[in-house]
Design an enzyme around this catalytic site. Structure first.
Site, PDB file in Angstrom:
ATOM      1  N   GLN A   5       0.837  -1.196   0.000  1.00  0.00           N
ATOM      2  CA  GLN A   5       0.000   0.000   0.000  1.00  0.00           C
ATOM      3  C   GLN A   5       0.866   1.238   0.000  1.00  0.00           C
ATOM      4  OE1 GLN A   5      -3.127  -0.888  -0.215  1.00  0.00           O
ATOM      5  NE2 GLN A   5      -3.408   1.211  -0.875  1.00  0.00           N
ATOM      6  N   HIS A  22       2.557   3.112  -3.124  1.00  0.00           N
ATOM      7  CA  HIS A  22       1.818   3.936  -4.101  1.00  0.00           C
ATOM      8  C   HIS A  22       2.275   5.393  -4.062  1.00  0.00           C
ATOM      9  CE1 HIS A  22      -1.030   1.312  -5.987  1.00  0.00           C
ATOM     10  NE2 HIS A  22      -1.331   0.757  -4.842  1.00  0.00           N
ATOM     11  N   GLU A  67     -10.604   1.410   2.488  1.00  0.00           N
ATOM     12  CA  GLU A  67     -10.705   0.986   1.087  1.00  0.00           C
ATOM     13  C   GLU A  67     -10.441  -0.525   0.989  1.00  0.00           C
ATOM     14  OE1 GLU A  67      -7.575   2.559  -1.306  1.00  0.00           O
ATOM     15  OE2 GLU A  67      -8.603   2.160  -3.211  1.00  0.00           O
ATOM     16  N   HIS A  68      -9.321  -0.963   1.547  1.00  0.00           N
ATOM     17  CA  HIS A  68      -8.971  -2.387   1.559  1.00  0.00           C
ATOM     18  C   HIS A  68      -8.873  -2.859   3.004  1.00  0.00           C
ATOM     19  CE1 HIS A  68      -6.854  -0.661  -2.029  1.00  0.00           C
ATOM     20  NE2 HIS A  68      -7.412  -1.699  -2.627  1.00  0.00           N
ATOM     21  N   ASP A 102      -5.846  -6.626  -6.445  1.00  0.00           N
ATOM     22  CA  ASP A 102      -5.541  -5.457  -7.276  1.00  0.00           C
ATOM     23  C   ASP A 102      -5.477  -5.818  -8.752  1.00  0.00           C
ATOM     24  OD1 ASP A 102      -5.301  -3.799  -5.078  1.00  0.00           O
ATOM     25  OD2 ASP A 102      -3.118  -3.984  -4.940  1.00  0.00           O
ATOM     26  N   HIS A 152     -51.841  19.268 -10.951  1.00  0.00           N
ATOM     27  CA  HIS A 152     -51.593  17.847 -10.686  1.00  0.00           C
ATOM     28  C   HIS A 152     -52.923  17.158 -10.350  1.00  0.00           C
ATOM     29  CE1 HIS A 152     -47.387  19.047 -10.328  1.00  0.00           C
ATOM     30  NE2 HIS A 152     -47.016  17.794 -10.147  1.00  0.00           N
TER      31      HIS A 152
END
Lengths: 442, 442
Positions: free
Chosen positions: B271, B274, B339-340, B373, B432
């Site tokens: 992770q 990145h 996220e993960h 991934d 209406h």
């Protein structure tokens, strides 16, 4: 039922013809509408968001005193007890109560069908992949006060959230000078809204998005509002989810000349009465039907309580369009991607199949949009401004979210880790590659 | 494989303990990350959007010459022929080609399961209500150039769009100084991308959102990008759909002390490599396991090509957290909504059931995120920055939309029109009410 027609409510609506060489330019000009954000609105909203975020309840109380003219000193005064909602419901006339209950039942039945379920697939080597579905924990429902305080909007936003299984539903509704709308409170009671705070504007959105000492932070904010509310929602998006930022309401009616021109005229009015920016367009293969609708508009307009709003909307944004055939009408519908599409056709089914973009399609002469707005069952919160090209009606799925499940077996890892490692190396991500490779048995 | 460890890549990672009285304040501070929009970026993006919107191709060419250093004079030079994609694919080494093909197959199989289908329910009186599902007509896929040019991103965005049945998929990828990424082009070939333009930045987003003389307007734009691309997507939202504006990537690992500390350390590295803002957090019930992971980090870090980025990410945003039991670990996971989420547990299944908020859950020691991934099957485009509280992985459903179908029968109208009319009157919407009442037979 006739009355004097003042100039400001005279029946004027433009006529277009697909044979006109600039027809498509004219159509595009008619559709052009840009939601301009006033810079002053943006600045005011920024200040409100910052104040509520940093000082919480104090800012909420301050803005509510200033903007809604309430003399409140404690947050407790801004929360309506559940008994107040129950009383509002109990006090409704039987006919209204019954209509609200039956509408809610139908909306619930339709939305039940939308519920997503999770699933898992297992592969031969024991690897299991799936999708888990979870409702949102807490949702904020913004309900406008004043003229646009619509109980139907409470039903259409609260019911899908409740069907999804949302843990807590918190409603905010401004009560300018203390004025409450009993139908709105009754609808909150009926749909099981958990807490109601009498506040509105950007300060309500800020309180829901960031949370205060008294108002809990939500995970998503839904519901319509004025320019300040819309801008506040746009700015808090990311911190919380939002439904959509809606544009003016629209109806497009396709006609083959069958049916009653007065019905079509009244359906155009129903859209136009929302506000002057609402858009009502009729497309027909029959010029004489368009004439008959124009006559019905002229005849019926003076009888309408909101004739000035209707006249302004039809004059500025309405149109009667002649086409050669229904294929052309469908092409126009797909270009407009209307929020509401009425197929006022003898045999609507095959034409509905050709529609690619619309929020809701109403098939045949009995399927009037007004029934859909209140009680057919499907949601009346629909994509506007051509966004039906890429988005959907509000639904249960907007209050559920998905989580991917990846359970790789030991044997699965032997197959998948080398693929992952090769691709990770191709991307220059060597820690990715090594963390995959570590799972490969010697 | 050891090497000198410069100070800038020393292994430092904070330790937190749930017993500490300010633990939750420390945790919140660790998670705090605000996607700040630089005002200069906002102004530059505004100017680019306006230029492309008003002058189309001319502006696109101008920006591409200036920002990507290309000497182009015609738009045709910015389109890659399909043969160039096929050639890039054919020229790949067999191992890469095979990995790409197998990953694509698995991703396609998983996503097929997500396809939404329409449905219609018929009531006793002949009224029919339903939901029609339509794929988007045309989608734009933004692919970054340079360091973050990831072929896996092409697979993860293009495959769900194709499975949904999107009519035309248009990819843009910048080629600074003419540099093309063959793996990206090969992935575009493999996934059946329809057209590829070599442009990037806010000008690519603008061209896709508004259309130019050469580049067709799309209905939705997906794919990651730098700050300019993210800001441009945010601003064109409404004109077109967008996927999401992603924050830094995150992993949270829950450990019961079982498994290999080196595997966990490498998963944290994956992770962290990145970028420096990526967040890697480990929560364990076992203090000695945290110690062992800290040692593994120290031992393994010097061996990583991107050790400086990893070290910076772990030092600024990483943490090793001790908890008393797995219930506490799950509570932390639900607060972070990562996220993960890797469940590095002996028996992960019952704990996965308790997770309410996560983009993807990886169950057990063999389920490494790197496999997810690239090739497990589920999408790697996942909600970041706590947005898993209200949003979902990218999926086929993001390339399909729903349209409500309302076909009220003559008998149904007799039942429903009075309800609609009552509620419309309650809201003061008389057009209406009358359009509903007109459908009531005398």
């Amino acid at each position: 039922m006739t009355s004097q027609t003042p100039d400001s409510s005279a029946a004027r609506i433009r006529r277009l013809d697909v044979r006109d060489p600039d027809f498509f330019a004219q159509l595009d000009a008619l559709l052009a509408f840009e939601a301009q954000t006033d810079e002053a609105v943006g600045r005011a909203v920024d200040e409100i968001l910052r104040a509520v975020r940093t000082t919480g309840d104090a800012a909420v109380l301050d803005y509510t005193r200033r903007f809604d003219g309430l003399t409140v000193t404690h947050m407790a005064e801004l929360e309506l007890p559940k008994s107040a909602l129950a009383e509002a419901f109990a006090a409704l006339p039987a006919e209204q109560k019954d209509a609200l209950v039956r509408a809610a039942e139908r909306i619930e039945t339709f939305h039940e069908r939308q519920k997503l379920e999770g699933w898992v697939i297992e592969e031969a080597d024991g690897t299991r992949l799936g999708q888990k579905v979870t409702p949102l924990d807490r949702v904020g429902l913004y309900v406008p006060g004043g003229r646009a305080a619509y109980p139907s909007s409470v039903l259409m936003n609260a019911i899908p959230a409740k069907v999804a299984g949302v843990g807590e539903l918190i409603m905010t509704v401004p009560t300018p000078r203390g004025e409450k709308n009993p139908l709105v409170l009754a609808a909150a009671h009926l749909t099981g809204v958990d807490r109601v705070f009498t506040l509105g504007g950007a300060q309500a959105v800020a309180a829901l998005a960031y949370g205060t000492q008294t108002i809990p932070q939500v995970d998503k904010i839904v519901g319509p509002g004025n320019a300040y509310v819309a801008e506040a929602k746009r700015r808090v998006f990311g911190v919380v989810g939002i439904d959509m930022v809606a544009g003016p309401s629209e109806v497009l009616i396709l006609s083959d000349g069958s049916g009653d021109p007065a019905w079509v005229a009244m359906d155009l009015f129903a859209q136009a009465e929302h506000d002057e920016l609402a858009q009502s367009i009729l497309v027909s293969t029959q010029a004489d039907f368009l004439d008959a609708v124009a006559e019905a508009i002229e005849r019926l307009l003076p009888t309408m309580p909101r004739r000035e709003v209707i006249a302004a909307s039809l004059a500025h944004r309405g149109a009667l369009i002649r086409v050669d055939d229904l294929e052309q009408a469908v092409a126009i519908a797909n270009r407009i991607a209307p929020e509401h599409l009425e197929l006022a056709l003898e045999d609507p089914e095959p034409w509905a199949d050709k529609i690619r973009h619309a929020g809701a399609i109403f098939l045949g002469h009995w399927s009037v949009e007004a029934i859909g707005d209140y009680c057919a069952g499907p949601n009346h919160v629909l994509p506007t401004m051509r966004s039906a090209r890429f988005s959907s009606p509000l639904g249960v799925y907007d209050f559920q979210k998905r989580t991917s499940l990846v359970a790789v077996s030991r044997a699965g890892a032997q197959k998948l880790a080398p693929i992952a490692a090769t691709l990770a190396q191709g991307e220059g991500l060597m820690a990715h590659a090594r963390s995959a490779q570590m799972r490969i048995l010697p």
